[in-house]
Enzyme design. Sequence first.
Site, PDB file in Angstrom:
ATOM      1  N   TRP A 104       0.816  -1.217   0.000  1.00 33.75           N
ATOM      2  CA  TRP A 104       0.000   0.000   0.000  1.00 33.75           C
ATOM      3  C   TRP A 104       0.841   1.254   0.000  1.00 33.75           C
ATOM      4  O   TRP A 104       0.469   2.264  -0.609  1.00 33.75           O
ATOM      5  CB  TRP A 104      -1.019  -0.013   1.143  1.00 33.75           C
ATOM      6  CG  TRP A 104      -2.128  -0.964   0.843  1.00 33.75           C
ATOM      7  CD1 TRP A 104      -2.409  -2.127   1.500  1.00 33.75           C
ATOM      8  CD2 TRP A 104      -3.082  -0.875  -0.227  1.00 33.75           C
ATOM      9  NE1 TRP A 104      -3.474  -2.764   0.901  1.00 33.75           N
ATOM     10  CE2 TRP A 104      -3.904  -2.022  -0.159  1.00 33.75           C
ATOM     11  CE3 TRP A 104      -3.316   0.050  -1.245  1.00 33.75           C
ATOM     12  CZ2 TRP A 104      -4.945  -2.259  -1.068  1.00 33.75           C
ATOM     13  CZ3 TRP A 104      -4.353  -0.181  -2.144  1.00 33.75           C
ATOM     14  CH2 TRP A 104      -5.156  -1.326  -2.043  1.00 33.75           C
ATOM     15  N   ASP A 174      -1.684   6.877   6.770  1.00 30.49           N
ATOM     16  CA  ASP A 174      -2.798   6.044   6.302  1.00 30.49           C
ATOM     17  C   ASP A 174      -2.992   4.966   7.364  1.00 30.49           C
ATOM     18  O   ASP A 174      -2.138   4.107   7.543  1.00 30.49           O
ATOM     19  CB  ASP A 174      -2.420   5.432   4.941  1.00 30.49           C
ATOM     20  CG  ASP A 174      -3.461   4.439   4.423  1.00 30.49           C
ATOM     21  OD1 ASP A 174      -4.433   4.128   5.142  1.00 30.49           O
ATOM     22  OD2 ASP A 174      -3.284   3.966   3.281  1.00 30.49           O
ATOM     23  N   LYS A 198     -12.229  -1.767   6.583  1.00 31.16           N
ATOM     24  CA  LYS A 198     -11.457  -2.772   7.311  1.00 31.16           C
ATOM     25  C   LYS A 198     -11.877  -2.832   8.779  1.00 31.16           C
ATOM     26  O   LYS A 198     -12.202  -3.889   9.272  1.00 31.16           O
ATOM     27  CB  LYS A 198      -9.971  -2.546   7.101  1.00 31.16           C
ATOM     28  CG  LYS A 198      -9.576  -3.092   5.722  1.00 31.16           C
ATOM     29  CD  LYS A 198      -8.298  -2.621   5.128  1.00 31.16           C
ATOM     30  CE  LYS A 198      -8.283  -3.003   3.639  1.00 31.16           C
ATOM     31  NZ  LYS A 198      -7.392  -2.172   2.848  1.00 31.16           N
TER      32      LYS A 198
HETATM   33  C1  PLP Z   1      -6.989  -1.554   1.666  1.00 30.37           C
HETATM   34  C2  PLP Z   1      -6.041  -0.389   1.823  1.00 30.37           C
HETATM   35  C3  PLP Z   1      -6.053   0.727   0.943  1.00 30.37           C
HETATM   36  C4  PLP Z   1      -6.966   0.805  -0.275  1.00 30.37           C
HETATM   37  O1  PLP Z   1      -8.131   1.397   0.057  1.00 30.37           O
HETATM   38  P1  PLP Z   1      -9.340   1.664  -0.970  1.00 30.37           P
HETATM   39  O2  PLP Z   1     -10.409   2.179  -0.076  1.00 30.37           O
HETATM   40  O3  PLP Z   1      -9.664   0.357  -1.612  1.00 30.37           O
HETATM   41  O4  PLP Z   1      -8.868   2.675  -1.930  1.00 30.37           O
HETATM   42  C5  PLP Z   1      -5.203   1.771   1.215  1.00 30.37           C
HETATM   43  N1  PLP Z   1      -4.359   1.744   2.266  1.00 30.37           N
HETATM   44  C6  PLP Z   1      -4.313   0.684   3.110  1.00 30.37           C
HETATM   45  C7  PLP Z   1      -3.363   0.697   4.248  1.00 30.37           C
HETATM   46  C8  PLP Z   1      -5.144  -0.400   2.903  1.00 30.37           C
HETATM   47  O5  PLP Z   1      -5.092  -1.448   3.742  1.00 30.37           O
END
Ligand code: PLP
Length: 364
Positions: A104, A174, A198
Amino acid sequence: MLSNLLNFSGGPGALPASVLEQTQRAISALPDTGLSILGTSHRSDWFKALLQEAQDNIRGLLQVPDRYHILFLQGGSSLQFSMIPMNFAAAATAPAEFVASGYWSRKAIGEAAAVVSARTVWDGEAEGYRRLPAWSSLQRSAHAPFFHYISNETVEGLQFTGAPESIGVPLIADMSSDFLSRRFGIGDYAMVYAHAQKNLGPAGVTLALIDDAMLSRIPGGLPPMLDYRTHVEHGSNYNTPPVFSIYVLNLVSRWLRDEIGGVDAMEQINLRKAATLYAALERQPEMFEIHADPGSRSSMNVAFRFRQPHWHEPFLEHAREAGFSGLEGHRSIGGLRASLYNAVSESAVQQLADLVDDFARRHG
Ligand SMILES: *Cc1c(COP(=O)(O)O)cnc(C)c1O
């Protein structure tokens, strides 16, 4: 039959049973209004109160000071990968800085580099993304417009334990896959973001916590939807927000507060869950390899594989028959992955550990 109680999916992740029940009722008719949540206007007073409650709950759960705006955005965490540099680095004279710690963060860096100058201060690729750097080992610039990292690498199962020391550069994280899984000091950050799917709810909404002081750095001329100020000024209700996703996110925030007892209690549960599963895998070192080095292991995503790949399919088959789902590793690294998000219970993780023990006893 697969079971919601044994859903170890990397995302969208499991949701609490009580939230699913309330959601089911809300699809027919909200107890408060008699209307389906799917047909509820974002301009209604009911929805405005919901937005306020969801913000208040997040603020309360993480003790977020008033200087942070709490936004509900669309486009997933992936849109943040380009929105952040567009808003906070467009006028910069030095590159924005990043840690490349896995799948990511590579994506985040690639998308930032498409709009601004981006510099990678550490890259774990040559080592196969099995460990995270010590913050003190990084050579960072005090002139960078921001420093970005991923607090939990969802694919490889790597998690930072704390924030880097401040060098006066706005810190952006993030936290998509570990937001609300443990306490952190929001005061260290200029911005934190996490999509819902998540740990917080269904896909469709992304939460952003932004220090008000950052807004003055945003250049003029951005398309309104891509300018954070638009969403601040309209209280996350500029165009039609994902009413349903925000509704479920709010139910999850209530569940975390009222049924779990808050983020500290959640963190203790999550640490026990991770310890249970890692211990089961470590009891079988001949059979399983854990992807991450011990010092960098995530309490949310446990990435592992069989040392002998021929056990991979039989294990998954056996797990499916027992009601487990979501144990396939991410397509980029293969193997297996158990995601232990907030809604995955201690009992579910114990059952997975038992499955691992049992499989090893019979085939080890
Ligand atoms: C799953 C994930 C993403 C992607 O997110 P989307 O909502 O599908 O764009 C980005 N960063 C992390 C850390 C993730 O686990």
